[in-house]
Design a protein around this motif. Structure first.
Motif, mmCIF file in Angstrom:
data_model
loop_
_atom_site.group_PDB
_atom_site.id
_atom_site.type_symbol
_atom_site.label_atom_id
_atom_site.label_comp_id
_atom_site.label_asym_id
_atom_site.label_seq_id
_atom_site.Cartn_x
_atom_site.Cartn_y
_atom_site.Cartn_z
ATOM 1 N N PHE A 1 0.800 -1.222 0.000
ATOM 2 C CA PHE A 1 0.000 0.000 0.000
ATOM 3 C C PHE A 1 0.839 1.281 0.000
ATOM 4 C CE2 PHE A 1 -2.973 -3.188 1.563
ATOM 5 C CZ PHE A 1 -4.125 -2.877 0.868
ATOM 6 N N GLY A 2 2.149 1.165 -0.170
ATOM 7 C CA GLY A 2 2.996 2.358 -0.213
ATOM 8 C C GLY A 2 3.098 3.078 1.107
ATOM 9 N N ILE A 3 3.094 2.323 2.195
ATOM 10 C CA ILE A 3 3.169 2.890 3.551
ATOM 11 C C ILE A 3 4.619 2.848 4.032
ATOM 12 C CG2 ILE A 3 2.413 2.615 5.943
ATOM 13 C CD1 ILE A 3 -0.107 1.190 4.795
ATOM 14 N N GLY A 4 5.156 3.984 4.449
ATOM 15 C CA GLY A 4 6.509 4.000 4.993
ATOM 16 C C GLY A 4 6.567 3.306 6.338
ATOM 17 N N PHE A 5 7.768 2.860 6.709
ATOM 18 C CA PHE A 5 7.924 2.138 7.970
ATOM 19 C C PHE A 5 8.931 2.865 8.860
ATOM 20 C CE2 PHE A 5 9.229 -0.994 11.009
ATOM 21 C CZ PHE A 5 8.083 -1.715 11.253
ATOM 22 N N VAL A 6 8.512 3.129 10.102
ATOM 23 C CA VAL A 6 9.330 3.874 11.063
ATOM 24 C C VAL A 6 9.632 2.958 12.255
ATOM 25 C CG1 VAL A 6 9.449 5.901 12.560
ATOM 26 C CG2 VAL A 6 8.284 6.050 10.340
ATOM 27 N N PRO A 7 10.827 2.368 12.302
ATOM 28 C CA PRO A 7 11.174 1.503 13.432
ATOM 29 C C PRO A 7 11.460 2.306 14.701
ATOM 30 C CG PRO A 7 12.525 1.001 11.500
ATOM 31 C CD PRO A 7 11.865 2.329 11.268
ATOM 32 N N TYR A 8 10.756 1.963 15.778
ATOM 33 C CA TYR A 8 11.155 2.516 17.074
ATOM 34 C C TYR A 8 12.000 1.477 17.806
ATOM 35 C CZ TYR A 8 7.427 -0.044 19.639
ATOM 36 O OH TYR A 8 6.614 -1.006 20.194
ATOM 37 N N SER A 9 12.702 1.910 18.838
ATOM 38 C CA SER A 9 13.671 1.058 19.544
ATOM 39 C C SER A 9 14.599 0.337 18.571
ATOM 40 C CB SER A 9 12.953 0.049 20.449
ATOM 41 O OG SER A 9 12.260 0.689 21.484
ATOM 42 N N PRO A 10 15.172 1.064 17.590
ATOM 43 C CA PRO A 10 16.038 0.402 16.607
ATOM 44 C C PRO A 10 17.342 -0.106 17.199
ATOM 45 C CG PRO A 10 16.183 2.770 16.356
ATOM 46 C CD PRO A 10 15.085 2.515 17.346
ATOM 47 N N LEU A 11 17.661 0.350 18.416
ATOM 48 C CA LEU A 11 18.867 -0.113 19.110
ATOM 49 C C LEU A 11 18.526 -1.016 20.285
ATOM 50 C CD1 LEU A 11 20.924 3.216 19.063
ATOM 51 C CD2 LEU A 11 21.029 1.300 17.466
ATOM 52 N N GLY A 12 17.314 -1.572 20.277
ATOM 53 C CA GLY A 12 16.937 -2.477 21.364
ATOM 54 C C GLY A 12 16.989 -1.816 22.724
ATOM 55 N N ARG A 13 16.536 -0.551 22.782
ATOM 56 C CA ARG A 13 16.561 0.235 24.026
ATOM 57 C C ARG A 13 17.976 0.317 24.599
ATOM 58 N NH1 ARG A 13 12.102 -2.948 23.647
ATOM 59 N NH2 ARG A 13 10.181 -1.772 23.352
ATOM 60 N N GLY A 14 18.932 0.467 23.686
ATOM 61 C CA GLY A 14 20.328 0.626 24.067
ATOM 62 C C GLY A 14 21.139 -0.651 24.067
ATOM 63 N N LEU B 1 21.786 -1.199 35.326
ATOM 64 C CA LEU B 1 20.637 -0.323 35.130
ATOM 65 C C LEU B 1 20.269 0.394 36.424
ATOM 66 C CD1 LEU B 1 18.380 -2.763 33.047
ATOM 67 C CD2 LEU B 1 19.781 -0.872 32.170
ATOM 68 N N PRO B 2 19.982 1.694 36.365
ATOM 69 C CA PRO B 2 19.517 2.402 37.561
ATOM 70 C C PRO B 2 18.244 1.772 38.127
ATOM 71 C CG PRO B 2 20.093 3.954 35.830
ATOM 72 C CD PRO B 2 20.127 2.593 35.202
ATOM 73 N N GLU B 3 17.968 2.051 39.359
ATOM 74 C CA GLU B 3 16.859 1.399 40.069
ATOM 75 C C GLU B 3 15.517 1.600 39.366
ATOM 76 O OE1 GLU B 3 14.657 1.513 44.485
ATOM 77 O OE2 GLU B 3 16.445 2.749 44.076
ATOM 78 N N HIS B 4 15.267 2.782 38.846
ATOM 79 C CA HIS B 4 13.961 3.082 38.258
ATOM 80 C C HIS B 4 13.969 2.977 36.725
ATOM 81 C CE1 HIS B 4 12.509 4.249 42.169
ATOM 82 N NE2 HIS B 4 13.510 5.108 42.310
ATOM 83 N N ASP B 5 14.983 2.375 36.176
ATOM 84 C CA ASP B 5 15.079 2.227 34.720
ATOM 85 C C ASP B 5 13.969 1.307 34.215
ATOM 86 O OD1 ASP B 5 16.017 1.245 32.054
ATOM 87 O OD2 ASP B 5 17.806 2.405 32.554
ATOM 88 N N TRP B 6 13.255 1.768 33.166
ATOM 89 C CA TRP B 6 12.137 0.998 32.608
ATOM 90 C C TRP B 6 12.586 -0.384 32.153
ATOM 91 C CZ3 TRP B 6 10.689 -1.391 28.101
ATOM 92 C CH2 TRP B 6 9.323 -1.649 27.917
ATOM 93 N N ARG B 7 13.842 -0.506 31.713
ATOM 94 C CA ARG B 7 14.328 -1.779 31.178
ATOM 95 C C ARG B 7 14.422 -2.876 32.222
ATOM 96 N NH1 ARG B 7 19.329 1.044 28.192
ATOM 97 N NH2 ARG B 7 19.222 2.166 30.190
ATOM 98 N N ARG B 8 14.334 -2.539 33.488
ATOM 99 C CA ARG B 8 14.296 -3.583 34.518
ATOM 100 C C ARG B 8 13.028 -4.434 34.405
ATOM 101 N NH1 ARG B 8 17.670 -3.987 38.769
ATOM 102 N NH2 ARG B 8 19.371 -2.487 38.882
ATOM 103 N N ASN B 9 12.021 -3.924 33.684
ATOM 104 C CA ASN B 9 10.801 -4.694 33.439
ATOM 105 C C ASN B 9 10.798 -5.359 32.065
ATOM 106 O OD1 ASN B 9 9.575 -3.785 35.917
ATOM 107 N ND2 ASN B 9 9.266 -1.802 34.921
ATOM 108 N N ASP B 10 11.860 -5.179 31.295
ATOM 109 C CA ASP B 10 11.958 -5.716 29.937
ATOM 110 C C ASP B 10 12.427 -7.166 30.014
ATOM 111 O OD1 ASP B 10 12.816 -6.437 27.340
ATOM 112 O OD2 ASP B 10 13.171 -4.340 26.821
ATOM 113 N N PRO B 11 11.631 -8.115 29.505
ATOM 114 C CA PRO B 11 12.036 -9.523 29.599
ATOM 115 C C PRO B 11 13.379 -9.815 28.957
ATOM 116 C CG PRO B 11 9.715 -9.354 28.999
ATOM 117 C CD PRO B 11 10.279 -7.969 28.930
#
Length: 331
Positions: A198-211, A223-233
């Motif tokens: 359909f000619g839709i562009g693609f915008v990848p987020y988290s292209p670096l795997g959240r660092g 990771l700091p205590e309140h870092d969101w990635r502590r909840n990342d499987p």
């Protein structure tokens, strides 16, 4: 800077800037809290380097990320493509659920315009699919904002292939934003083909795997205590050691070229198609400038083979979100 086209002729810099990490505190924290002055200087430096594509959302903060971006682009708006997103209900600053209704689209759009200090949102996303509202009704409400001049182009985020197909038949969809990177390749199976149909562009987020793919973290203890990635499987004690093999493979390619791991990860994405525009998140000039350098890096066939061997589709250890997050994607 090189430039690319998303859907319906929307031209943007080949690499955009994910502004989410730039706020101080808020609801999503990666690493240490941002320095707001440095965040602003990062946006200004990106503009000087030819970056035109800046991504934010109502939910970041919430609200304060749009305000920061709006203040930073004041007097520098010409030529920029400002993207933001709606799709949630709020009680004050508390998120209470998804809401893709035309009424919420309008209310959210008007709030975003005010916070950003602009007359028109260049790219307006539905942030997450609301399964209770037909997607045809959602994009219909968004298109009314286009007709009124409040929005230039509409887009979706984390929509599944059938939802995307239905949306594209009902309205001109300029872009789909979803997670895509060396360690998250599921979009290659069904979603990217629908975008291209359909000619839709693609915008990848988290292209670096959240660092992670940049080699920023080799132990969860870093990771700091309140870092969101502590909840990342994928950052869990069980999965992280297995996933380091991907980083090591990227590192070997980076060493051969004399560049950073982040540049290799972004160059790999750029090579997946001219319709792909990653938006690495950043809050410092140094990391932003490094990411922008990926647009000039050309990987070899041997590089791609080495990366594919270390990170074939589906080989990453752990899902990309916890159970609740996974229920909100690819709908």
């Amino acid at each position: 800077m090189k430039y690319r086209k998303l859907g319906h002729g929307l031209t943007v810099s080949a690499i955009g800037i994910g502004c989410m990490p730039m706020i101080k505190g808020g609801n999503i924290l990666y690493g240490e809290a941002a320095d707001l002055d440095e965040s602003t200087r990062t946006i200004h430096r990106a503009i000087e380097m030819g970056v035109t594509f800046f991504d934010t959302a109502q939910i970041y903060g919430p609200f304060s990320n749009e305000e920061l971006l709006g203040q930073a682009i004041r007097g520098k708006r010409d030529g920029l493509v400002i993207a933001t997103k709606f799709g949630f209900r709020f009680d004050g600053k508390q998120i209470t659920g998804v809401d893709g209704s035309p009424e919420n689209a309008r209310q959210s759009c008007e709030g975003s315009l005010q916070r950003l200090g602009i007359d028109t949102i260049d790219l307006f996303y539905q942030h997450r699919v609301d399964p209770s509202i037909p997607i045809e009704d959602v994009v219909g409400g968004m298109m009314r904002l286009v007709e009124e001049g409040k929005v230039r182009h509409i887009a979706l985020s984390e929509a599944g292939p059938e939802t995307l197909r239905r949306a594209a038949k009902a309205a001109p969809i300029a872009a789909l934003q979803s997670e895509y990177s060396i360690w998250e390749r599921d979009v290659e199976d069904e979603i990217l083909p629908v975008c291209r149909e359909f000619g839709i562009g693609f915008v990848p987020y988290s292209p670096l795997g959240r660092g992670f793919l940049a080699g920023a973290v080799r132990s969860r203890d870093e990771l700091p205590e309140h870092d969101w990635r502590r909840n990342d499987p994928r950052y869990s004690d069980e999965n992280l050691p297995a996933n380091l093999r991907i980083v090591d493979a990227i590192g070997a390619v980076a060493d051969r070229h004399g560049v950073s791991k982040a540049q290799v990860a972004l160059a790999w994405l750029l090579a997946q198609g001219d319709d792909i525009v990653p938006i690495p998140g950043t809050k410092r000039r140094a990391t932003m400038e490094d990411s922008i350098g990926a647009a000039d890096l050309t990987l070899t066939a041997d590089d791609f083979a080495a990366i594919d061997a270390a990170a074939p589709r589906g080989a990453t250890s752990g899902p990309r979100y916890g159970e609740q997050g996974m229920r909100m994607v690819r709908l």
